[in-house]
Design a protein around this motif. Structure first.
Motif, PDB file in Angstrom:
ATOM      1  N   ARG A  69       0.807  -1.211   0.000  1.00 48.85           N
ATOM      2  CA  ARG A  69       0.000   0.000   0.000  1.00 48.85           C
ATOM      3  C   ARG A  69       0.845   1.267   0.000  1.00 48.85           C
ATOM      4  NH1 ARG A  69      -4.840  -1.329   4.401  1.00 48.85           N
ATOM      5  NH2 ARG A  69      -5.809  -3.061   3.207  1.00 48.85           N
ATOM      6  N   TRP A  70       1.986   1.229   0.666  1.00 48.89           N
ATOM      7  CA  TRP A  70       2.794   2.443   0.767  1.00 48.89           C
ATOM      8  C   TRP A  70       3.413   2.830  -0.573  1.00 48.89           C
ATOM      9  CZ3 TRP A  70       7.962   2.011  -0.452  1.00 48.89           C
ATOM     10  CH2 TRP A  70       8.514   0.730  -0.428  1.00 48.89           C
ATOM     11  N   LEU A  71       3.330   1.946  -1.565  1.00 48.32           N
ATOM     12  CA  LEU A  71       3.842   2.286  -2.887  1.00 48.32           C
ATOM     13  C   LEU A  71       2.841   3.081  -3.716  1.00 48.32           C
ATOM     14  CD1 LEU A  71       5.571  -1.087  -3.886  1.00 48.32           C
ATOM     15  CD2 LEU A  71       6.694   1.034  -3.185  1.00 48.32           C
ATOM     16  N   GLU A  72       1.566   3.088  -3.303  1.00 47.42           N
ATOM     17  CA  GLU A  72       0.535   3.775  -4.074  1.00 47.42           C
ATOM     18  C   GLU A  72       0.774   5.279  -4.184  1.00 47.42           C
ATOM     19  OE1 GLU A  72      -3.309   2.804  -2.643  1.00 47.42           O
ATOM     20  OE2 GLU A  72      -3.136   0.654  -3.047  1.00 47.42           O
ATOM     21  N   PRO A  73       1.114   5.995  -3.086  1.00 49.38           N
ATOM     22  CA  PRO A  73       1.313   7.448  -3.205  1.00 49.38           C
ATOM     23  C   PRO A  73       2.430   7.839  -4.163  1.00 49.38           C
ATOM     24  CG  PRO A  73       1.061   6.815  -0.904  1.00 49.38           C
ATOM     25  CD  PRO A  73       1.206   5.552  -1.683  1.00 49.38           C
ATOM     26  N   VAL A  74       3.441   6.978  -4.331  1.00 50.04           N
ATOM     27  CA  VAL A  74       4.563   7.311  -5.219  1.00 50.04           C
ATOM     28  C   VAL A  74       4.391   6.683  -6.600  1.00 50.04           C
ATOM     29  CG1 VAL A  74       6.189   7.670  -3.348  1.00 50.04           C
ATOM     30  CG2 VAL A  74       5.893   5.373  -4.296  1.00 50.04           C
ATOM     31  N   GLY A  75       3.237   6.065  -6.851  1.00 52.31           N
ATOM     32  CA  GLY A  75       2.950   5.513  -8.167  1.00 52.31           C
ATOM     33  C   GLY A  75       3.700   4.245  -8.503  1.00 52.31           C
ATOM     34  N   LEU A  76       4.124   3.492  -7.491  1.00 54.75           N
ATOM     35  CA  LEU A  76       4.892   2.270  -7.740  1.00 54.75           C
ATOM     36  C   LEU A  76       4.146   1.016  -7.298  1.00 54.75           C
ATOM     37  CD1 LEU A  76       8.522   3.380  -6.774  1.00 54.75           C
ATOM     38  CD2 LEU A  76       7.557   3.043  -9.062  1.00 54.75           C
ATOM     39  N   HIS A  77       2.853   1.128  -7.093  1.00 49.58           N
ATOM     40  CA  HIS A  77       2.062  -0.066  -6.785  1.00 49.58           C
ATOM     41  C   HIS A  77       1.777  -0.770  -8.114  1.00 49.58           C
ATOM     42  CE1 HIS A  77      -1.438  -2.532  -5.646  1.00 49.58           C
ATOM     43  NE2 HIS A  77      -0.883  -2.536  -4.442  1.00 49.58           N
ATOM     44  N   LEU A  78       2.703  -1.638  -8.529  1.00 49.88           N
ATOM     45  CA  LEU A  78       2.681  -2.191  -9.877  1.00 49.88           C
ATOM     46  C   LEU A  78       1.930  -3.504  -9.988  1.00 49.88           C
ATOM     47  CD1 LEU A  78       6.387  -1.504 -10.943  1.00 49.88           C
ATOM     48  CD2 LEU A  78       4.361  -0.095 -11.323  1.00 49.88           C
ATOM     49  N   TYR A  79       1.591  -4.121  -8.856  1.00 52.78           N
ATOM     50  CA  TYR A  79       0.889  -5.396  -8.946  1.00 52.78           C
ATOM     51  C   TYR A  79      -0.491  -5.190  -9.581  1.00 52.78           C
ATOM     52  CZ  TYR A  79      -1.358  -9.777  -7.667  1.00 52.78           C
ATOM     53  OH  TYR A  79      -2.025 -10.978  -7.714  1.00 52.78           O
ATOM     54  N   GLY A  80      -0.806  -6.024 -10.538  1.00 55.27           N
ATOM     55  CA  GLY A  80      -2.058  -5.891 -11.258  1.00 55.27           C
ATOM     56  C   GLY A  80      -1.978  -4.975 -12.452  1.00 55.27           C
ATOM     57  N   THR A  81      -0.766  -4.615 -12.880  1.00 58.22           N
ATOM     58  CA  THR A  81      -0.590  -3.762 -14.051  1.00 58.22           C
ATOM     59  C   THR A  81       0.318  -4.465 -15.061  1.00 58.22           C
ATOM     60  OG1 THR A  81       1.398  -2.640 -13.210  1.00 58.22           O
ATOM     61  CG2 THR A  81      -0.743  -1.735 -12.563  1.00 58.22           C
ATOM     62  N   PRO A  82       0.176  -4.145 -16.358  1.00 57.02           N
ATOM     63  CA  PRO A  82       1.072  -4.735 -17.358  1.00 57.02           C
ATOM     64  C   PRO A  82       2.542  -4.384 -17.142  1.00 57.02           C
ATOM     65  CG  PRO A  82      -0.879  -3.793 -18.412  1.00 57.02           C
ATOM     66  CD  PRO A  82      -0.906  -3.353 -16.974  1.00 57.02           C
TER      67      PRO A  82
END
Length: 573
Positions: free
Chosen positions: A419-432
């Motif tokens: 979750r802490w990766l979401e604010p910096v735009g690095l929550h990559l799980y579930g993306t191509p």
């Protein structure tokens, strides 16, 4: 810090993040379950011992170990026998043997396994057409699976042993024959001990590739229950509730087995002796055997068994209305191919093949280009610099060879699903994007190895002379190294592309929701008994990838000027 140190540190950091960090995350999760989901606690070492008390976990470990040991032993025997014949004798089917070995090395295992299932299952071609009920009984039991796996993995041992037969020292064998030794005795007491390291290296390579294989268990799941470590890890992630503890423990034991195999490989390399290659060593000269026709028949039958059956079965089934209808005109149809190119599979559970193929090609293309660039930088650092990061880079590049896709996949889930990766735009799980990153990680071992071979033929004297004249690091790489090794860059890109596009394990574990990928479309169609659709997709996919590689190679050679002698002469003038 100079430019070489910065390059070495940057490449090492990339390999750490892409390959070693996911592996480390899997191992940490075993001891600290919940650490990646906000509930860290020390679970102790008791969970590791659960594998001996839980039937599914224990069975998965046992099946994987038996399958890997059996396939490694039988595959090494096959590869060793074929390599010995190929090195000594000249026969017509020799080139076909080499071609088959490379095709099996590149071909995705789940497609090979699906071909065997369609051929050998109880409602498969061999039982329906010939009535050979003993074939399903033999194939779908542990010994039969070992046999099938050995047939698909023997090229690893074949190529390793064949490379060791390039040079020989004939006087040892001649001395033995003068003392009355027969050819079998000469091979057993002299030639085999000298080539033992190559046999051991081939054995460990087959073992590692087999125990980390995901394709065979995925294909078998439709007709035969044979849980392995890789498939049980995948099942633990995608069952409800999700069993991260089970996936972590099984991944831990999978890594332990791979580490033991890597240790055996390193031990065999260090114990290898090359001092028998003295001044009298000569290139192996092939001779023509007396019964060439018999040798060609034996080799041809073996190639038909290991490649003709799985590939031929898929091609035949793709043209049939029903597999049990026989090879008659009334049963032949192109309906599966028409359905394939209609843009939908005709089943609400399946996404369109064309969209999946497009997505897979795009992801593989990005992964190939970036892995080639990273491999180029890594090979340069390992070959021409004295960077203090060389040891770590060498370690990561070797480790990358042994990390299976399922372990890499679960590690990526742990790391990139925070979750802490979401604010910096690095929550990559579930993306191509994560599929591209995973594809890069999976292709890096091939990109590095291909380019290291080319860099090994390049003298560092030119680079030192350029450095003395004031040329910077990137100038030396661009103006000296790049023009000389441009062909290896092209080969590394194509090899990375070919290996990335068919990765079923990473596609299964990391695909975004409602996102179609070609390997998953084929696997899902096979799972739903849509055999015509699955085999047609297999034929079209393999044909498309081969065509793209051939066109890209021709275009790349033309653009890069590889083999353009007239252009070279104009430059010389």
């Amino acid at each position: 810090m100079n430019a070489e140190a910065r390059l070495g540190g940057g490449v090492t950091l990339l390999l750490f993040v892409l390959i070693f960090l996911p592996l480390l995350a899997v191992l940490v999760n075993v001891l600290f379950p919940g650490v990646f989901f906000g509930k860290p606690h020390f679970g102790g070492f008791g969970l590791l011992g659960e594998i001996f008390h839980r039937p599914l976990w224990r069975k998965s470990l046992l099946n994987s170990t038996v399958l890997a040991l059996g396939a490694a032993s039988l595959g090494t025997v096959m590869g060793g026998a074929l390599a010995t014949v190929r090195a000594r004798w000249q026969f017509a089917s020799a080139r076909l043997l080499d071609l088959t070995a490379w095709v099996l090395l590149i071909a995705p295992s789940f497609m090979i396994a699906q071909g065997w299932v369609l051929f050998a299952s109880r409602d498969g071609l061999v039982n329906e057409w010939l009535g050979w009920s003993w074939v399903p009984a033999f194939i779908f039991q542990p010994a039969g699976l070992v046999f099938v796996m050995a047939l698909s993995k023997f090229p690893l041992a074949y190529l390793a042993i064949l490379a060791a037969t390039e040079w020989n020292v004939n006087q040892f064998g001649q001395a033995a024959r003068l003392n009355g030794a027969r050819p079998w005795t000469v091979w057993r007491t002299i030639e085999l001990p000298l080539s033992r390291p190559s046999y051991l290296a081939g054995w460990t390579l087959v073992f590692m590739d087999t125990i980390g294989d995901f394709g065979l268990p995925a294909a078998l799941a439709t007709v035969y229950k044979f849980p392995t470590l890789t498939y049980s890890i995948y099942s633990a992630i995608y069952q409800s509730p999700v069993r991260f503890d089970m996936a972590g423990v099984l991944a831990f034991y999978l890594v332990v087995l791979l580490v033991l195999a890597m240790g055996l490989l390193m031990f065999s390399i260090r114990r290898s002796r090359f001092d028998f290659l003295n001044a009298r060593a000569v290139k192996t000269v092939k001779i023509k055997p007396r019964s060439t026709w018999l040798l060609n028949i034996v080799v041809g039958c073996f190639l038909l068994l290991c490649l003709g059956i799985p590939i031929g079965t898929s091609a035949v089934v793709s043209l049939m209305k029903t597999a049990g209808g026989g090879l008659t005109w009334d049963n032949l149809t192109f309906a599966s191919y028409r359905e394939l190119f209609a843009g939908a599979a005709g089943d609400h559970e399946l996404l369109g093949y064309l969209a999946g193929l497009s997505h897979s090609l795009t992801i593989a293309a990005f992964a190939a280009v970036f892995s080639m660039l990273i491999g180029f930088a890594a090979a340069y650092v390992l070959s021409f610099t004295e960077s203090r990061f060389r040891s770590a880079l060498q370690l990561f590049s070797i480790v990358s060879l042994a990390v299976p896709g399922v372990v890499l996949g679960i590690g990526y889930i742990f790391i990139w699903n925070q979750r802490w990766l979401e604010p910096v735009g690095l929550h990559l799980y579930g993306t191509p994007s994560l599929l591209v990153i995973a594809g890069i990680a999976g292709a890096i071992p091939y990109a590095v190895r291909v380019q290291l071979g080319a860099f090994g033929n390049l003298s560092g004297t030119m680079l030192k002379a350029a450095a003395i004249q004031g040329a910077g690091l990137f100038d030396r790489m661009r103006h000296i190294v790049l023009p000389i090794v441009r062909q290896s860059l092209l080969l590394a890109t194509l090899a990375s592309f070919g290996t990335s596009i068919f990765d079923l394990a990473l596609a299964s574990m990391l695909k975004p929701a409602n996102y179609s990928l070609m390997p998953l479309v084929i696997d899902r169609a096979f799972e739903f008994s849509r055999y015509g659709y699955a085999t047609a997709a297999t034929v079209v996919s393999c044909g498309a990838v081969v065509l793209i590689i051939v066109i890209a190679q021709a275009a790349g050679r033309r653009l890069l000027g590889i083999g353009d002698r007239s252009g070279t002469r104009r430059k010389d003038r």
